[in-house]
Design a protein around this motif. Sequence first.
Motif, PDB file in Angstrom:
ATOM      1  N   VAL A 114       0.834  -1.215   0.000  1.00  0.00           N
ATOM      2  CA  VAL A 114       0.000   0.000   0.000  1.00  0.00           C
ATOM      3  C   VAL A 114       0.870   1.267   0.000  1.00  0.00           C
ATOM      4  CG1 VAL A 114      -2.042  -1.060   1.051  1.00  0.00           C
ATOM      5  CG2 VAL A 114      -0.270  -0.091   2.530  1.00  0.00           C
ATOM      6  N   GLY A 115       2.117   1.121  -0.421  1.00  0.00           N
ATOM      7  CA  GLY A 115       2.969   2.306  -0.607  1.00  0.00           C
ATOM      8  C   GLY A 115       3.746   2.766   0.606  1.00  0.00           C
ATOM      9  N   ILE A 116       3.795   1.928   1.645  1.00  0.00           N
ATOM     10  CA  ILE A 116       4.600   2.296   2.819  1.00  0.00           C
ATOM     11  C   ILE A 116       5.887   1.483   2.771  1.00  0.00           C
ATOM     12  CG2 ILE A 116       4.706   2.351   5.346  1.00  0.00           C
ATOM     13  CD1 ILE A 116       1.662   2.619   5.353  1.00  0.00           C
ATOM     14  N   LEU A 117       6.970   2.152   2.378  1.00  0.00           N
ATOM     15  CA  LEU A 117       8.228   1.433   2.158  1.00  0.00           C
ATOM     16  C   LEU A 117       9.102   1.405   3.402  1.00  0.00           C
ATOM     17  CD1 LEU A 117       9.139   2.629  -1.452  1.00  0.00           C
ATOM     18  CD2 LEU A 117       7.649   0.784  -0.709  1.00  0.00           C
ATOM     19  N   GLY A 118       8.599   1.899   4.509  1.00  0.00           N
ATOM     20  CA  GLY A 118       9.369   1.836   5.748  1.00  0.00           C
ATOM     21  C   GLY A 118       9.211   3.102   6.554  1.00  0.00           C
ATOM     22  N   THR A 119       8.895   2.943   7.833  1.00  0.00           N
ATOM     23  CA  THR A 119       8.855   4.108   8.720  1.00  0.00           C
ATOM     24  C   THR A 119      10.164   4.144   9.497  1.00  0.00           C
ATOM     25  OG1 THR A 119       7.843   2.995  10.618  1.00  0.00           O
ATOM     26  CG2 THR A 119       6.353   3.779   8.915  1.00  0.00           C
ATOM     27  N   VAL A 120      10.643   5.337   9.797  1.00  0.00           N
ATOM     28  CA  VAL A 120      11.980   5.488  10.399  1.00  0.00           C
ATOM     29  C   VAL A 120      11.908   6.504  11.546  1.00  0.00           C
ATOM     30  CG1 VAL A 120      14.384   6.138   9.969  1.00  0.00           C
ATOM     31  CG2 VAL A 120      13.038   5.091   8.130  1.00  0.00           C
ATOM     32  N   PRO A 121      12.328   6.128  12.752  1.00  0.00           N
ATOM     33  CA  PRO A 121      12.211   7.051  13.874  1.00  0.00           C
ATOM     34  C   PRO A 121      13.286   8.128  13.946  1.00  0.00           C
ATOM     35  CG  PRO A 121      13.055   4.946  14.641  1.00  0.00           C
ATOM     36  CD  PRO A 121      12.743   4.776  13.186  1.00  0.00           C
ATOM     37  N   LEU A 122      14.330   8.049  13.119  1.00  0.00           N
ATOM     38  CA  LEU A 122      15.314   9.136  13.137  1.00  0.00           C
ATOM     39  C   LEU A 122      14.618  10.407  12.671  1.00  0.00           C
ATOM     40  CD1 LEU A 122      18.606   7.668  11.679  1.00  0.00           C
ATOM     41  CD2 LEU A 122      18.190   8.497  13.990  1.00  0.00           C
ATOM     42  N   LEU A 123      14.644  11.399  13.508  1.00  0.00           N
ATOM     43  CA  LEU A 123      13.874  12.606  13.262  1.00  0.00           C
ATOM     44  C   LEU A 123      14.189  13.204  11.894  1.00  0.00           C
ATOM     45  CD1 LEU A 123      11.819  13.874  15.032  1.00  0.00           C
ATOM     46  CD2 LEU A 123      13.555  15.387  15.967  1.00  0.00           C
ATOM     47  N   SER A 124      13.171  13.394  11.092  1.00  0.00           N
ATOM     48  CA  SER A 124      13.207  14.007   9.759  1.00  0.00           C
ATOM     49  C   SER A 124      13.842  13.117   8.693  1.00  0.00           C
ATOM     50  CB  SER A 124      13.888  15.392   9.769  1.00  0.00           C
ATOM     51  OG  SER A 124      15.278  15.267   9.687  1.00  0.00           O
ATOM     52  N   ALA A 125      14.232  11.896   9.043  1.00  0.00           N
ATOM     53  CA  ALA A 125      14.961  11.045   8.088  1.00  0.00           C
ATOM     54  C   ALA A 125      14.120  10.660   6.877  1.00  0.00           C
ATOM     55  CB  ALA A 125      15.462   9.778   8.785  1.00  0.00           C
ATOM     56  N   THR A 126      12.805  10.556   7.053  1.00  0.00           N
ATOM     57  CA  THR A 126      11.997  10.125   5.908  1.00  0.00           C
ATOM     58  C   THR A 126      11.565  11.290   5.020  1.00  0.00           C
ATOM     59  OG1 THR A 126      10.127  10.044   7.413  1.00  0.00           O
ATOM     60  CG2 THR A 126      11.110   7.939   6.808  1.00  0.00           C
ATOM     61  N   ILE A 127      11.851  12.514   5.432  1.00  0.00           N
ATOM     62  CA  ILE A 127      11.467  13.657   4.570  1.00  0.00           C
ATOM     63  C   ILE A 127      12.264  13.600   3.259  1.00  0.00           C
ATOM     64  CG2 ILE A 127      11.125  16.139   4.417  1.00  0.00           C
ATOM     65  CD1 ILE A 127      10.989  16.269   7.462  1.00  0.00           C
ATOM     66  N   PRO A 128      13.594  13.471   3.313  1.00  0.00           N
ATOM     67  CA  PRO A 128      14.316  13.331   2.040  1.00  0.00           C
ATOM     68  C   PRO A 128      13.999  12.036   1.300  1.00  0.00           C
ATOM     69  CG  PRO A 128      15.855  13.256   3.912  1.00  0.00           C
ATOM     70  CD  PRO A 128      14.517  13.620   4.461  1.00  0.00           C
ATOM     71  N   LEU A 129      13.590  10.988   2.013  1.00  0.00           N
ATOM     72  CA  LEU A 129      13.218   9.754   1.305  1.00  0.00           C
ATOM     73  C   LEU A 129      11.961   9.990   0.458  1.00  0.00           C
ATOM     74  CD1 LEU A 129      13.842   6.953   3.983  1.00  0.00           C
ATOM     75  CD2 LEU A 129      15.355   7.775   2.177  1.00  0.00           C
TER      76      LEU A 129
END
Length: 344
Positions: A114-129
Amino acid sequence: MNSDGKDNFLNTDLLWQMYSVMHRIRISEERIADLVTAGEIKTPCHFYIGQEAVAAGVCLALQKNDYVWTAHRSHGHYLAKGGNLASMLAEIYGKRTGCSKGRGGSMHLLAAEVGILGTVPLLSATIPLAVGAGLASKLRHDGRVSVSFFGDGATAEGHFHESLNLAAIYKLPVIFVCENNLYQCHMHIQEYLSEGDIYKSGDAHGIPGIVVDGNDVIAVHKAALEAVRRARAGEGPTLLECKTFRWRGHVGPSTDIDVGIRRRDDVCEWLPKDPIPPVMKRLLDLGATEADFDRIAEETLAELDQAVEYSRRSPYPAKHELLEHVFYSGAQSRAEGMTFPVAN
Ligand SMILES: Cc1ncc(C[n+]2csc(CCOP(=O)(O)OP(=O)(O)O)c2C)c(N)n1
Ligand SMILES: [Mg+2]
């Protein structure tokens, strides 16, 4: 909007979807919180209770194959995007049947279908992803939109500003959704942000910055629809600030009422702004009955009970599998001598 001032995207089916998604998140989170309190769930959980309108409003504006990127407080986004509840529960229990095979726990959820390729707890790390996924979509012409959910705290990180810049330069199909819940851990936003109006960060990068009441699911949805339209039309990214509040503490089920400079006052102010009752009222005005809500509650509770039982019955990963499905093969030497809650 229609000539009579009504939003023409809104219909009874959509209201029921909004209600169902928010209700499902709420009772799932409350059950997980109870299981943490009981000591049965041991992984650290960051609860989303109170913020349900943001995940529901945004995700209901997306297609199944659009991407969603999120962080440590991600149960709500996972469920709103259509992630499987039993797989999430099993992951939170650390079981082999979990959506990340028991490797991730609450903060590393995965639902690629469903389009969730991974959640990451490092703050702001998924914004550039999210920006990277947006660039890939633009190069592939696949029409997908990438949504990045993050908190107010993440906007104090450099990644946030660099990501806005890059997405703006390349006009990428990205939607930056800031869930401004007033706190990062135990610090109030006034203690750590020089500019509390986060949506204004869009100005610095030539991106439309929009602020909405994040507890108003219809307002969130309306703003998300416009951001999705822009993204798919090649008009570039949007920054959406949703003002909301988390009822529970930073991590775990408590309310954190005695931490932070004004947490107690904020809790008192925000509890009556529960995002779910206004949608129930709209539905009742349109002819819904208490029995309709009871039926949804029963169905959701049954699903939740099954998910908990499934998680309890599922095995932990076997010891010999521990280094499978992880990136770093050097972990072998580190793992030696450590003890894990695994089946032998
Ligand atoms: C790079 C980094 N620094 C610090 C932390 C510790 N940390 C985890 S969550 C958090 C606060 C997050 O606040 P916010 O972005 O507002 O999200 P919220 O928890 O309110 O949803 C911090 C500082 C971290 N995970 N990563
Ligand atoms: Mg926050």
